[in-house]
Design an enzyme around this catalytic site. Structure first.
Site, short mmCIF file in Angstrom:
data_model
loop_
_atom_site.label_atom_id
_atom_site.label_comp_id
_atom_site.label_asym_id
_atom_site.label_seq_id
_atom_site.Cartn_x
_atom_site.Cartn_y
_atom_site.Cartn_z
N GLU A 72 -2.63 -7.27 7.49
CA GLU A 72 -1.28 -7.19 8.06
C GLU A 72 -1.18 -8.03 9.32
O GLU A 72 -2.18 -8.30 10.00
CB GLU A 72 -0.93 -5.72 8.37
CG GLU A 72 0.44 -5.48 8.97
CD GLU A 72 1.61 -5.93 8.11
OE1 GLU A 72 1.75 -7.15 7.87
OE2 GLU A 72 2.42 -5.07 7.70
N HIS A 104 0.82 -1.22 0.00
CA HIS A 104 0.00 0.00 0.00
C HIS A 104 0.86 1.27 0.00
O HIS A 104 2.03 1.26 0.38
CB HIS A 104 -0.95 0.01 1.19
CG HIS A 104 -0.25 0.06 2.51
ND1 HIS A 104 0.31 1.21 3.03
CD2 HIS A 104 0.00 -0.91 3.41
CE1 HIS A 104 0.86 0.96 4.19
NE2 HIS A 104 0.70 -0.33 4.45
#
Length: 192
Positions: free
Chosen positions: A80, A11
């Protein structure tokens, strides 16, 4: 076995990634720089993929959208690594009380273990290997590094060997029948 490529995109920048704070469940937006760099990925990623996946976190989903893949399928297994009590804290701060700490070598109180992360990333790897055609995955630093280790049939903790910057493109694939890293940590303005 299909011999396709798996493109990985971390990201774009957030305030916490910029400041080296561990970010898992805290759903932060991209910074202005993160938005600009995510948009710059559009040309690099302007191709057809058989499957596009993204983490459920907004920083990954928005990066996918800005990079031209707003219809990416959300896969919760791409979230994550959960840092638990270390959420929002830097490694330097953690090491004041736990010398030598890394997510790869030490537990994160209240967070996920390496075995738990490996289990969910193994499900992702199995899914990726079933696809006929190239795949694009939007995710996070530690999770994508762990995914790479599992792609290579290494323990998830060997993700420590793969530095991964924000808004970069990496490509996994095969040499004959062996899973390999084809390209790693390429800036978005360079075609991998």
């Amino acid at each position: 076995m299909s011999h396709h490529e798996v493109w990985l995109v971390r990201h774009g920048e957030t305030e916490w990634s910029r400041d080296h704070r561990h970010t898992s469940t805290t759903d932060l937006p991209l910074t202005a720089n993160g938005v600009a760099v995510a948009r710059s990925l559009r040309q690099t990623l302007a191709r057809d993929f058989a499957l596009v996946l993204t983490s459920p976190r907004q920083r990954a989903r928005v990066t996918a959208e800005l990079a031209g893949h707003g219809t990416a399928t959300v896969d919760a297994d791409l979230a994550e690594w959960a840092y638990g009590d270390y959420e929002g804290i830097t490694t330097d701060e953690i090491r004041k009380s736990v010398p030598g700490w890394t997510v790869w070598t030490h537990p994160s109180p209240g967070g996920e273990s390496a075995a738990e992360v490996s289990g969910r990333l193994d499900r992702v790897v199995a899914r990726l290997r079933e696809v006929e055609g190239d795949v694009l995955v939007f995710g996070h630093g530690h999770a994508l590094r762990g995914l790479t280790a599992r792609w290579l049939d290494l323990p998830v903790t060997e993700g420590r060997l793969f530095r991964l910057d924000t808004a970069t493109v990496s490509v996994l694939g095969y040499e004959r029948d062996t899973p390999v890293v084809l390209r790693w940590n390429a800036p978005g303005d360079r075609h991998p």
